[in-house]
Scaffold this motif. Structure first.
Motif, PDB file in Angstrom:
ATOM      1  N   GLU A 129      -4.878   5.040  11.575  1.00  0.00           N
ATOM      2  CA  GLU A 129      -5.084   6.082  10.577  1.00  0.00           C
ATOM      3  C   GLU A 129      -4.967   7.435  11.271  1.00  0.00           C
ATOM      4  O   GLU A 129      -5.359   7.569  12.434  1.00  0.00           O
ATOM      5  N   TRP A 168       5.676  10.386   4.768  1.00  0.00           N
ATOM      6  CA  TRP A 168       5.622   9.011   4.262  1.00  0.00           C
ATOM      7  C   TRP A 168       6.376   8.036   5.181  1.00  0.00           C
ATOM      8  O   TRP A 168       6.236   6.833   5.048  1.00  0.00           O
ATOM      9  N   LYS A 205      -1.521   3.021   8.572  1.00  0.00           N
ATOM     10  CA  LYS A 205      -1.731   2.382   7.268  1.00  0.00           C
ATOM     11  C   LYS A 205      -2.214   3.386   6.229  1.00  0.00           C
ATOM     12  O   LYS A 205      -2.041   3.182   5.016  1.00  0.00           O
ATOM     13  N   LYS A 206      -2.858   4.451   6.687  1.00  0.00           N
ATOM     14  CA  LYS A 206      -3.307   5.514   5.789  1.00  0.00           C
ATOM     15  C   LYS A 206      -3.339   6.813   6.579  1.00  0.00           C
ATOM     16  O   LYS A 206      -3.533   6.814   7.800  1.00  0.00           O
ATOM     17  N   GLU A 238      -7.949   6.819  -1.796  1.00  0.00           N
ATOM     18  CA  GLU A 238      -6.647   6.176  -1.972  1.00  0.00           C
ATOM     19  C   GLU A 238      -5.558   7.212  -2.239  1.00  0.00           C
ATOM     20  O   GLU A 238      -5.850   8.382  -2.543  1.00  0.00           O
ATOM     21  N   GLU A 239      -4.309   6.793  -2.148  1.00  0.00           N
ATOM     22  CA  GLU A 239      -3.169   7.663  -2.487  1.00  0.00           C
ATOM     23  C   GLU A 239      -3.116   7.870  -4.009  1.00  0.00           C
ATOM     24  O   GLU A 239      -3.336   6.917  -4.750  1.00  0.00           O
ATOM     25  N   LYS A 298      -0.513   7.043   1.648  1.00  0.00           N
ATOM     26  CA  LYS A 298      -0.248   5.788   2.350  1.00  0.00           C
ATOM     27  C   LYS A 298       1.215   5.783   2.774  1.00  0.00           C
ATOM     28  O   LYS A 298       2.114   5.690   1.930  1.00  0.00           O
ATOM     29  N   SER A 335       4.876   4.939   3.602  1.00  0.00           N
ATOM     30  CA  SER A 335       5.708   3.863   3.072  1.00  0.00           C
ATOM     31  C   SER A 335       7.148   4.351   2.994  1.00  0.00           C
ATOM     32  O   SER A 335       7.418   5.389   2.380  1.00  0.00           O
TER      33      SER A 335
END
Length: 350
Positions: free
Chosen positions: A10, A96, A102-103, A124-125, A146, A148
């Motif tokens: 993180e 991103w 992971k976060k 959370e996102e 998050k 991705s």
């Protein structure tokens, strides 16, 4: 901090597209370390960041990621903000792609952590604080996300098809995460996590009540902390450019800068020969040349009037306000170039 106590997957993430904004990133990084964060620190940089500044960043950040500049090319909307420089903030979307985490929590380079904010990783996102100017939208200066690759590609496609209502990343992200204001209140960060540094003049009663709880300060607008003067003898900030930032937060930014950053920006030595000009140019070069001068020493205890005027002139240039008929007339520029060539500074670049 011991390696075993670090949460490696993180991270707090920021962005610097040039050496000047790298100063902000360095102060931000130190403010997070100062608050004893247990998370990794990552900075995205572009080709506009010099090798010398990259070295300084590597001393503070665990990860340095070189990214390409994304430009919205949306001149019409950016004109509404009178801030054409915000186009490159689309580069922020590269966060991103930092999928080793992971976060993550993104923070603009003009923010400052006042306290430990590791609790943000429980969100959370896309979690963010409301924008002071339009609270139904979030301010993209601080947000939880998050990483991705799929989200990154989706954002790029969305940008092409829908654009941004302000020409920058905030308009795009609010359109993409368009249910932020209505779907889940847990994604609404308290304003304390992204407090506009000028807001205290409008919300003074609230600031008196809640000011001690501020988590993150955001120096929004064109005038940044590094545009202000600094008295090296008294340690006091001397406001320049009418930014309207709260003096207490400007003072903290400069205190961290002088204690943790400035000494590492000193002019370098090439071999056995002292370089006759700072490694860093412009505002960064001026800040690198600062020397603390106790009042009793009889030395200069602040920037000279000429230095402050030079800083203001550079700020005006950055905003596109050039005095072509006055101090910035071609004849003066030519004279400065001739003086530089005569002194032989150009030899250090070949």
């Amino acid at each position: 901090m011991a390696a075993s106590s670090r949460v490696e997957d993180e991270a707090f993430v920021t962005l610097a597209t040039n050496d000047t904004y790298s100063l902000g990133a360095l102060v931000l990084g130190h403010s997070l370390r100062r608050a004893n964060t247990t998370r990794s620190l990552a900075v995205m940089i572009t080709a506009g960041v010099s090798q010398g500044m990259r070295h300084q960043l590597s001393e503070v950040f665990d990860v340095i990621s070189v990214v390409d500049v994304l430009d919205s090319k949306d001149a019409a909307n950016l004109d509404l903000l009178t801030r054409p420089d915000l186009g490159v903030t689309f580069t922020k979307l590269n966060c991103w792609r930092l999928t080793q985490f992971k976060k993550a929590v993104f923070m603009d380079a003009d923010t400052l952590a006042m306290q430990n904010i590791d609790e943000l990783f429980e969100r959370e996102e896309l979690s963010a604080a409301p924008d002071a100017g339009w609270p139904d939208c979030f301010n993209s200066g601080v947000f939880v996300f998050k990483p991705s690759e799929a989200t990154y590609q989706s954002l790029l496609k969305f940008a092409i098809s829908h654009g941004s209502f302000d020409g920058g990343d905030q308009g795009l992200l609010n359109l993409y995460f368009n249910d932020w204001s209505s779907k889940d209140i847990k994604r609404h960060l308290p304003f304390l996590y992204n407090v506009v540094s000028q807001a205290f003049y409008s919300y003074l009663p609230a600031f008196k009540q809640f000011g001690s709880e501020v988590k993150v300060v955001h120096f929004i607008g064109a005038v940044k902390p590094w545009h202000h003067g600094y008295n090296t003898a008294t340690g006091q900030v001397e406001e320049t450019g009418g930014g309207g930032h709260d003096q207490r937060f400007l003072q903290l930014w400069w205190s961290i800068f002088m204690e943790r950053v400035q000494s590492h920006l000193a002019p370098s030595v090439a071999g056995e020969r002292q370089v006759t000009h700072p490694t860093y140019m412009g505002i960064v070069g001026e800040l690198a040349s600062l020397k603390i001068s106790p009042p009793a020493s009889g030395g200069s205890d602040s920037y000279s009037k000429e230095q402050l005027e030079d800083r203001q002139r550079q700020f005006e240039w950055e905003q596109g306000r050039i005095d072509y008929l006055g101090i910035d007339a071609f004849a003066h520029i030519q004279s400065k170039l001739d003086e530089t060539i005569k002194k032989g500074y150009w030899r250090d670049f070949v």
